[in-house]
Motif scaffolding. Structure first.
Motif, short mmCIF file in Angstrom:
data_model
loop_
_atom_site.label_atom_id
_atom_site.label_comp_id
_atom_site.label_asym_id
_atom_site.label_seq_id
_atom_site.Cartn_x
_atom_site.Cartn_y
_atom_site.Cartn_z
N UNK A 1 0.84 -1.18 0.00
CA UNK A 1 0.00 0.00 0.00
C UNK A 1 0.88 1.24 0.00
N UNK A 2 0.40 2.30 -0.62
CA UNK A 2 1.13 3.56 -0.60
C UNK A 2 1.13 4.11 0.83
N UNK A 3 2.28 4.60 1.28
CA UNK A 3 2.38 5.19 2.60
C UNK A 3 1.56 6.47 2.68
N UNK A 4 1.14 6.80 3.88
CA UNK A 4 0.48 8.07 4.10
C UNK A 4 1.50 9.20 4.04
N UNK A 5 1.03 10.41 3.96
CA UNK A 5 1.93 11.57 3.94
C UNK A 5 2.79 11.59 5.19
N UNK A 6 2.19 11.28 6.34
CA UNK A 6 2.93 11.28 7.59
C UNK A 6 3.99 10.19 7.60
N UNK A 7 3.64 9.00 7.09
CA UNK A 7 4.60 7.90 7.05
C UNK A 7 5.77 8.22 6.13
N UNK A 8 5.50 8.87 5.00
CA UNK A 8 6.58 9.27 4.11
C UNK A 8 7.50 10.28 4.79
N UNK A 9 6.90 11.19 5.54
CA UNK A 9 7.71 12.18 6.28
C UNK A 9 8.56 11.50 7.35
N UNK A 10 7.97 10.51 8.03
CA UNK A 10 8.70 9.81 9.09
C UNK A 10 9.87 9.00 8.54
N UNK A 11 9.69 8.39 7.37
CA UNK A 11 10.75 7.56 6.79
C UNK A 11 11.77 8.38 6.03
N UNK A 12 11.43 9.61 5.64
CA UNK A 12 12.34 10.44 4.88
C UNK A 12 12.38 10.11 3.40
N UNK B 1 10.69 10.18 -0.41
CA UNK B 1 9.76 10.98 -1.19
C UNK B 1 8.51 10.18 -1.54
N UNK B 2 8.70 8.92 -1.87
CA UNK B 2 7.58 8.01 -2.09
C UNK B 2 7.93 6.69 -1.43
N UNK B 3 7.06 6.16 -0.61
CA UNK B 3 7.33 4.87 0.00
C UNK B 3 6.06 4.03 -0.02
N UNK B 4 6.27 2.73 0.10
CA UNK B 4 5.16 1.78 0.07
C UNK B 4 5.37 0.77 1.19
N UNK B 5 4.32 0.45 1.90
CA UNK B 5 4.41 -0.45 3.03
C UNK B 5 3.83 -1.80 2.67
N UNK B 6 4.43 -2.85 3.21
CA UNK B 6 3.92 -4.20 3.02
C UNK B 6 2.85 -4.47 4.07
N UNK B 7 1.70 -4.91 3.62
CA UNK B 7 0.60 -5.21 4.53
C UNK B 7 0.35 -6.71 4.59
N UNK B 8 0.27 -7.22 5.79
CA UNK B 8 0.03 -8.64 6.03
C UNK B 8 -1.44 -8.80 6.40
N UNK B 9 -2.20 -9.44 5.54
CA UNK B 9 -3.65 -9.52 5.70
C UNK B 9 -4.04 -10.92 6.17
#
Length: 347
Positions: free
Chosen positions: A320-331, A333-341
């Motif tokens: 999933x695409x990271x939220x704006x806050x998550x991108x700011x936290x990771x530093x 410009x664009x990040x994507x997180x792995x989701x375990x469903x």
């Protein structure tokens, strides 16, 4: 939560029973779960881009603990995989799974990676076989029902010095032996193979493989073909329809409601996703029957086939695409997180 760098493609969501399907990079083809090192635990296998230059793509193995990753092995630069993809399966008959890595281009000025098999030896993965041929696409197939996979791949002959993507390909079926790759069957095509995957389309325990094909002159474009393999006829084409798709992004055989279907996701904006039912004729050839989109269970099963699945944790994996806050936290410009469903949510 695990974060991926901006090199990972963005997933467009298609909601069906709260699950989603990615648009351009698919979890089912980008990550894997298998016991590779024989420790009785399932490893999570993935590619990671290096932070420094020159940019490389390295394989890594990890154990999953409460949605956190514990890295258990990282490839060195000598084992870099180029711009290839990997598949996981038993190709030599031992208890562990092997990694089969297909390099997607000729490496100008460097070692020609070709198709390589990695096996666990001691405390690391080592190369146990290579054909030194650049594979455009590849898949694992069981062509004799012995539960040991052969390698099916499309290679570009060495006489083509400049690989532009439309050169004629050779389809090959190889077996991994203690002495390296043993070619069982081959078939020269007059056109290129862009994508390749496999599956048991008729339930007989023997895999077929299917391709997306095109040609330099445009006479073959968006053609989907199915190939069967047997000792008498070798590789033979049992289905072909020209201009069926507009550039395949993903295709996979999957089971739903007791039948086998073929999912094709294309670059077309008008019809991006199509599901076909595979039907074998009396002469051994196949037909593809388009399915209607109002069957929710069929679409649900199609979506699940695009995700990676862990047998140990009973989870599906998507990004999933990271939220704006998550991108700011990771530093990033664009990040994507792995989701375990949780798998129980998608039954």
């Amino acid at each position: 939560m695990t974060y991926a760098s901006e090199n990972f493609s963005l997933y467009r969501e298609l909601f069906m029973k709260s699950s989603s399907t990615p648009m351009s990079l698919y979890a089912a083809d980008s990550w894997g779960f298998a016991d590779v090192n024989g420790d009785g635990m399932e490893e999570f296998i993935f590619h990671e881009y290096t932070e420094d230059y020159p940019k490389d793509i390295l394989l890594k193995l990890a154990h999953v603990h409460a949605e956190e990753l514990e890295i258990v092995w990282s490839a060195t630069r000598e084992l870099r995989t180029g711009y290839g993809r990997f598949l996981v399966g038993n190709v030599d008959g031992d208890p562990e799974s092997e990694l089969v890595v297909f390099s997607g281009r000729r490496m100008v000025g460097e070692t020609l990676f070709g198709t390589r098999v990695f096996n666990w030896r001691g405390d690391e993965l080592t190369t146990v076989g290579t054909d030194q041929l650049p594979a455009k696409a590849g898949a694992l197939v069981d062509i004799d029902g012995d539960d040991v996979r052969e390698i099916a791949f499309a290679v570009v002959p060495k006489r083509f010095a400049n690989w532009e993507g439309t050169e004629p390909a050779v389809l090959m079926i190889c077996r991994v032996t203690p002495n390296g790759f043993e070619t069982r069957y081959k078939l020269e095509l007059p056109h290129a193979v862009q994508s390749l995957n496999s599956g048991d389309l008729n339930g007989d325990g023997i895999d077929e493989f299917f391709t997306e094909e095109n040609s330099y002159d445009g006479s073959v474009e968006g053609q989907i073909a199915i190939y069967a393999v047997d000792a008498e006829h070798g590789i033979r084409r049992v289905f072909a329809q020209n201009r069926l798709v507009n550039r395949v992004r993903f295709f996979r055989a999957f089971q739903s409601q007791g039948s086998t279907y073929l999912l094709i996701v294309s670059a077309s904006n008008s019809v991006p996703i199509t599901v076909y039912k595979t039907r074998q004729l009396s002469n051994g050839n196949y037909e593809l029957e388009p399915q209607h989109s109002h069957n929710p269970q069929l679409l649900h099963d199609a979506v699940l086939s695009t995700m990676a699945y862990s047998q140990d944790t009973k989870h599906y994996l998507r990004t999933q695409r990271c939220s704006v806050q998550e991108e700011a936290d990771t530093g990033l410009r664009r990040c994507f997180k792995l989701e375990w469903l949780p798998g129980e949510n998608y039954q």
